[in-house]
Design an enzyme around this catalytic site. Structure first.
Site, PDB file in Angstrom:
ATOM      1  N   ASP A  24       0.819  -1.208   0.000  1.00  0.00           N
ATOM      2  CA  ASP A  24       0.000   0.000   0.000  1.00  0.00           C
ATOM      3  C   ASP A  24       0.852   1.256   0.000  1.00  0.00           C
ATOM      4  O   ASP A  24       0.336   2.363   0.125  1.00  0.00           O
ATOM      5  CB  ASP A  24      -0.915   0.004   1.227  1.00  0.00           C
ATOM      6  CG  ASP A  24      -0.141  -0.142   2.531  1.00  0.00           C
ATOM      7  OD1 ASP A  24       0.754  -1.001   2.604  1.00  0.00           O
ATOM      8  OD2 ASP A  24      -0.434   0.595   3.499  1.00  0.00           O
ATOM      9  N   ILE A  27       0.724   5.108  -2.010  1.00  0.00           N
ATOM     10  CA  ILE A  27       0.187   6.369  -1.493  1.00  0.00           C
ATOM     11  C   ILE A  27       1.188   7.021  -0.555  1.00  0.00           C
ATOM     12  O   ILE A  27       1.497   8.206  -0.663  1.00  0.00           O
ATOM     13  CB  ILE A  27      -1.157   6.150  -0.776  1.00  0.00           C
ATOM     14  CG1 ILE A  27      -2.260   5.852  -1.792  1.00  0.00           C
ATOM     15  CG2 ILE A  27      -1.539   7.397   0.050  1.00  0.00           C
ATOM     16  CD1 ILE A  27      -3.636   5.648  -1.178  1.00  0.00           C
ATOM     17  N   THR A  28       1.725   6.251   0.365  1.00  0.00           N
ATOM     18  CA  THR A  28       2.603   6.798   1.391  1.00  0.00           C
ATOM     19  C   THR A  28       3.912   7.323   0.822  1.00  0.00           C
ATOM     20  O   THR A  28       4.330   8.453   1.116  1.00  0.00           O
ATOM     21  CB  THR A  28       2.918   5.718   2.441  1.00  0.00           C
ATOM     22  OG1 THR A  28       1.706   5.115   2.876  1.00  0.00           O
ATOM     23  CG2 THR A  28       3.648   6.322   3.636  1.00  0.00           C
ATOM     24  N   TYR A 143      -0.081   0.542  15.821  1.00  0.00           N
ATOM     25  CA  TYR A 143       1.272   0.953  16.185  1.00  0.00           C
ATOM     26  C   TYR A 143       1.246   1.865  17.402  1.00  0.00           C
ATOM     27  O   TYR A 143       0.277   2.588  17.629  1.00  0.00           O
ATOM     28  CB  TYR A 143       1.931   1.698  15.019  1.00  0.00           C
ATOM     29  CG  TYR A 143       2.196   0.835  13.811  1.00  0.00           C
ATOM     30  CD1 TYR A 143       3.383   0.136  13.687  1.00  0.00           C
ATOM     31  CD2 TYR A 143       1.245   0.727  12.796  1.00  0.00           C
ATOM     32  CE1 TYR A 143       3.627  -0.654  12.569  1.00  0.00           C
ATOM     33  CE2 TYR A 143       1.478  -0.062  11.685  1.00  0.00           C
ATOM     34  CZ  TYR A 143       2.673  -0.750  11.575  1.00  0.00           C
ATOM     35  OH  TYR A 143       2.906  -1.536  10.483  1.00  0.00           O
ATOM     36  N   ALA A 144       2.316   1.818  18.179  1.00  0.00           N
ATOM     37  CA  ALA A 144       2.501   2.754  19.289  1.00  0.00           C
ATOM     38  C   ALA A 144       3.291   3.946  18.759  1.00  0.00           C
ATOM     39  O   ALA A 144       4.515   3.882  18.619  1.00  0.00           O
ATOM     40  CB  ALA A 144       3.249   2.077  20.430  1.00  0.00           C
ATOM     41  N   ARG A 145       2.602   5.016  18.425  1.00  0.00           N
ATOM     42  CA  ARG A 145       3.242   6.169  17.790  1.00  0.00           C
ATOM     43  C   ARG A 145       2.623   7.457  18.310  1.00  0.00           C
ATOM     44  O   ARG A 145       1.407   7.628  18.249  1.00  0.00           O
ATOM     45  CB  ARG A 145       3.084   6.131  16.266  1.00  0.00           C
ATOM     46  CG  ARG A 145       3.913   5.068  15.597  1.00  0.00           C
ATOM     47  CD  ARG A 145       3.763   5.094  14.098  1.00  0.00           C
ATOM     48  NE  ARG A 145       4.554   4.044  13.486  1.00  0.00           N
ATOM     49  CZ  ARG A 145       4.451   3.667  12.214  1.00  0.00           C
ATOM     50  NH1 ARG A 145       3.576   4.286  11.422  1.00  0.00           N
ATOM     51  NH2 ARG A 145       5.221   2.709  11.731  1.00  0.00           N
ATOM     52  N   LYS A 173      -1.491  -6.323  13.565  1.00  0.00           N
ATOM     53  CA  LYS A 173      -0.108  -6.101  13.141  1.00  0.00           C
ATOM     54  C   LYS A 173       0.481  -4.986  13.991  1.00  0.00           C
ATOM     55  O   LYS A 173      -0.169  -3.972  14.261  1.00  0.00           O
ATOM     56  CB  LYS A 173      -0.084  -5.693  11.673  1.00  0.00           C
ATOM     57  CG  LYS A 173       1.257  -5.189  11.160  1.00  0.00           C
ATOM     58  CD  LYS A 173       1.135  -4.765   9.702  1.00  0.00           C
ATOM     59  CE  LYS A 173       2.429  -4.186   9.158  1.00  0.00           C
ATOM     60  NZ  LYS A 173       2.323  -3.851   7.723  1.00  0.00           N
ATOM     61  N   GLY A 198       7.640  -5.300   8.962  1.00  0.00           N
ATOM     62  CA  GLY A 198       9.041  -5.530   8.637  1.00  0.00           C
ATOM     63  C   GLY A 198       9.895  -4.280   8.670  1.00  0.00           C
ATOM     64  O   GLY A 198      11.094  -4.344   8.922  1.00  0.00           O
ATOM     65  N   ARG A 226       8.343  -3.686   2.617  1.00  0.00           N
ATOM     66  CA  ARG A 226       9.548  -3.282   1.890  1.00  0.00           C
ATOM     67  C   ARG A 226      10.667  -4.319   1.940  1.00  0.00           C
ATOM     68  O   ARG A 226      11.421  -4.465   0.977  1.00  0.00           O
ATOM     69  CB  ARG A 226      10.046  -1.940   2.429  1.00  0.00           C
ATOM     70  CG  ARG A 226       9.192  -0.763   2.013  1.00  0.00           C
ATOM     71  CD  ARG A 226       9.579   0.505   2.756  1.00  0.00           C
ATOM     72  NE  ARG A 226       9.186   0.439   4.168  1.00  0.00           N
ATOM     73  CZ  ARG A 226       9.528   1.337   5.088  1.00  0.00           C
ATOM     74  NH1 ARG A 226      10.306   2.351   4.749  1.00  0.00           N
ATOM     75  NH2 ARG A 226       9.096   1.223   6.329  1.00  0.00           N
TER      76      ARG A 226
END
Length: 264
Positions: A24, A27-28, A143-145, A173, A198, A226
């Site tokens: 995906d 876009i990013t 995620y921890a962000r 995930k 990853g 990636r």
């Protein structure tokens, strides 16, 4: 769990073990290596042993003819690295759209601890309710962000994966904490299957050792982008990662099976 949900989880896994390759990133990050010729990459990684690939809805037509019968997941929110704040993931699709383009599951990214956590948390809760009405599994990328948060801290990661379970996700995930011992806390924080991200591409040895540590901690697999799709030989690295997840090989054995040099 209803029959539809169970059958679709089986389409994106093998014996409840997961090798998902998210792509995906168009876009990013834009059309980076491995994503320009998406068709060839999808063909290579699914031949190598990936259970499922993940993209946004617009590239579904480029995925289906080349995924060799493997599973397909549609991602439903995104941001860009050139925008004002990469943590501000915005909705890009719906469950209904994902079904129309042939998805076996949907995924959603939430940054736990960020300024956008409240809105993303509400959206994830609503998404799981809608998806389950149609028997569609939800992969939560939790995620921890956020300000002052260590993104590999096992306590924070444990909170993130538990949040995903509390909001109704089916698979979660998150980031890897760095070693099997600390990651056991993350896995034990939820009853959901846990898969790791990853991150950016490392050496072959680093990639498979990370996967081995993940499995030793009791996780269910990986959702690795990636490190696989930007590899010079995506089929071979997918085969190595699959050998660890599905055949329980050591890192060295997996590299041998895939005929990959450890330090490349």
């Amino acid at each position: 769990m209803n029959a539809g949900l169970r059958s679709r989880l089986d389409r994106i896994s093998t014996d409840d073990r997961y090798l998902i390759v998210p792509m995906d990133h168009g876009i990013t990050l834009g059309p980076v290596k491995g994503l320009k010729d998406l068709e060839s990459t999808v063909d290579a990684i699914t031949r190598g042993g990936a259970d499922a690939v993940l993209t946004h809805k617009g590239t579904a037509k480029r995925v289906h003819p080349h995924k060799n019968g493997k599973g397909y997941i549609v991602h439903l929110n995104a941001s860009t690295v050139i925008g004002p704040d990469e943590n501000d993931k915005r909705l890009t699709g719906s469950v209904e759209e994902a079904i129309r383009v042939g998805a076996d599951a949907v995924s959603f990214h939430i940054n736990v601890g960020s300024d956008y956590e409240p809105k993303q948390m509400t959206q994830l809760g609503e998404l799981t309710e809608t998806a389950h009405r149609f028997g569609i599994p939800v992969l939560a990328m939790a995620y921890a962000r956020g300000p002052g948060i260590d993104e590999q801290d096992p306590e924070s990661l444990g909170h993130a994966v538990r949040l995903a379970e509390e909001l109704g996700a089916d698979v979660v995930k998150t980031a890897y904490s760095g070693d099997a011992e600390s990651f056991r806390h993350v896995v034990d924080s939820t009853t959901l299957p846990v898969v790791i991200a990853g991150g950016s591409k490392g050496t072959n040895r680093h990639t498979v050792e990370m996967v081995r540590g993940t499995m030793d901690a009791g996780a269910a697999g990986v959702s690795m982008g990636r490190s696989i799709f930007q590899h010079d030989d995506p089929e071979a690295i997918a085969r190595a990662v699959s050998a660890v997840i599905h055949d329980d090989l050591s890192a060295e054995e997996a590299l041998d099976v895939a005929e990959l040099a450890p330090d490349e």
